[in-house]
Design an enzyme around this catalytic site. Structure first.
Site, short mmCIF file in Angstrom:
data_model
loop_
_atom_site.label_atom_id
_atom_site.label_comp_id
_atom_site.label_asym_id
_atom_site.label_seq_id
_atom_site.Cartn_x
_atom_site.Cartn_y
_atom_site.Cartn_z
N GLU A 247 0.80 -8.63 -1.23
CA GLU A 247 1.13 -7.22 -1.39
C GLU A 247 0.33 -6.47 -0.35
O GLU A 247 -0.90 -6.39 -0.43
CB GLU A 247 0.79 -6.69 -2.79
CG GLU A 247 1.21 -5.24 -2.94
CD GLU A 247 0.50 -4.50 -4.06
OE1 GLU A 247 0.51 -3.25 -4.04
OE2 GLU A 247 -0.07 -5.15 -4.94
N CYS A 281 -1.34 2.15 -2.13
CA CYS A 281 -0.26 1.76 -1.22
C CYS A 281 1.11 2.17 -1.75
O CYS A 281 2.06 2.31 -0.98
CB CYS A 281 -0.31 0.26 -0.93
SG CYS A 281 -0.29 -0.78 -2.41
#
Length: 479
Positions: A247, A281
């Protein structure tokens, strides 16, 4: 000042004689702990412990493995105040967000434990009259979890929970900026009697992560971090053909159509932009507003950003602050440079744009307009409380602008027109799209990025399957 200890093979490594590094409070710049810098030997010990423990752990019924996760969740709740204080001090989170992270982590482990009775194999039809075909789901083996600093406590559970319930063992490497919460997590693990070697922690920086990613007995490396870190892990894992789950970064677009509820859009985008001081994020990093409502939207957003309260979260109670500092000096310098570059490229600064005076890595809430997709601020991840606002005329135009990016993690759309919402959503190149709400995923969903935002994913059924591999068994009988 507390010296932290690695947790290897069911014991704290209190006899560590190597080098330490200081852990700083980003709101005060003061050292609050010392973290050991693990060596290649420490990595070997941890991986060997996990490798040795894995076969017996796999043979336990899944429901017994899940029971340990429930116990750890209970231990987290019992120490919730201490963990909240710790995350506030080492990560600069507001007390509200730190508390949410702690309690969500406990709930997440309970959720993962419930998969013990639910994940399944298959029985397939054979072309032969006396044959049975079985598809078994088996654990991978030793998992390495390399953690970021922005959600350091939750990410332990996001990697450890599904790994353990499916019969894997794990070695965690916390971020050197936020390792104290992981020490407390290890203490909770130790207190519930988890078998030695099933859960291990090795501290250290990039070199430690490299040793872990390149270890031949590691079956999968799960990293949450930057694109560069993901590229390095892939390269290091490649010689052993080790599976990676990544990720990575994001540059989430928020699209505000002309019929949107502007108060809702402003509230949601604000939460997405200043939450954890913009260091998430998932969260909206660029906004595209229909030209007909630009002035009204911008005025409302300016009012909201001017009202943002920030300061030392250790000195504030719940509900008293909206954001704290950035994580470190480098982060503060980077965000300031990115705003300066945007202005150099033609953006107009409406507010903020600089570091706050005094101690700590604080950055003012910032709004930029007159931006376009040729600017760095619209292409590269900012990771700070900076909001660039651009305009568009048509749906196809804004879809093209939103997709004009190397990242593909999350996106959001604000509109009351269901047809237009799905027209946009079906064409966006992002793993997640939020309609009329802030960017925050559910544990039962699937958090996965497209393009340079990652490989694989986490959460829910599909995240659990990242930690499993398939074994086919063909059984032919003579009757």
């Amino acid at each position: 000042m507390k010296s932290l200890s690695m947790y290897i093979n069911g014991a704290f490594d209190t006899g560590f004689t190597g080098e330490y590094t200081d852990v700083l409070n980003p709101a005060t710049e003061e050292a609050i702990a010392k973290e050991p810098l693990g060596t290649a030997d420490d990595v070997n010990r941890a991986v060997e412990a996990a490798y040795t423990a894995q076969p017996a752990w796999e043979r336990l019924p899944a429901v017994e493995r899940g029971a340990y996760l429930h116990k750890i969740a209970d231990g987290i709740r019992a120490r919730a105040d201490e963990l909240t204080d710790t995350i506030v001090a080492e990560g600069g989170k507001t007390r509200d967000l730190a508390r949410i992270e702690v309690m969500f982590t406990a709930d997440y482990l309970d959720y993962q434990a419930e998969w013990a009775r639910r994940y399944e194999g298959e029985i397939l039809q054979s072309d032969r009259p006396r044959e049975n075909i079985f598809l078994f789901k088996r654990p991978l083996g030793v998992i390495v979890g390399i953690l970021p600093w922005n959600f350091p406590f939750f990410l332990i559970a996001r990697k450890m929970g599904p790994a353990l319930v499916t019969g894997n063992t794990i070695v965690i490497k916390p971020s050197s900026f936020t390792p104290i919460n992981c020490q407390i997590f290890s203490e909770i693990v130790d207190s519930v009697g988890l078998p030695a070697g099933v859960f291990n922690v090795v501290n250290g920086g990039n070199e430690t992560g490299s040793h872990l990613a390149g270890h031949p007995k590691v079956a999968m490396v799960s990293l949450t971090g930057s694109v560069r870190a993901g590229q390095e892990v892939m390269a290091t894992a490649a010689p052993n053909i080790t599976k990676v789950s990544l990720e990575l970064g994001g540059k989430a677009p928020a699209i505000v159509l002309k019929d949107a509820d502007l108060d809702l859009a402003v509230k949601s985008i604000l939460a997405s932009r200043v939450g954890n001081t913009g260091q998430i994020c998932n969260c909206a990093e660029r906004v595209y507003v229909h030209s007909s409502i630009k002035d009204t939207f911008t005025a409302k957003m300016m009012d909201a950003m001017k009202a943002v309260r920030y300061g030392n979260p250790s000195e504030a109670g719940e509900g008293e602050l909206d954001m704290g500092p950035l994580i470190n000096e480098q982060a503060a310098q980077t965000v300031e440079a990115k705003v300066a570059r945007a202005i150099e490229q033609g953006a107009t600064l409406l507010m903020g744009g600089k570091r706050a005076e005094g101690k700590g890595y604080f950055f003012e809430p910032t709004v930029l307009v007159d931006v376009n997709n040729s600017m760095d601020i619209m292409k590269n991840e900012t990771f700070g409380p900076v909001l660039p606002i651009a305009t568009f005329e048509t749906l196809d135009e804004v879809i093209a602008l939103a997709n004009d990016c190397d990242y593909g993690l999350t996106s959001s759309v604000y509109t009351n027109n269901l047809n237009e919402a799905f027209y946009v959503t079906r064409r966006l190149q992002f793993g997640e799209t939020y309609i009329n709400r802030e960017n925050f995923e559910a544990m039962q969903g699937f958090h996965a990025g497209w393009k340079k935002s990652g490989i694989g994913g986490a959460d829910g059924k599909h995240g659990l399957e990242e930690y499993l591999q398939t074994q086919m068994v063909y059984l032919e009988t003579n009757i």
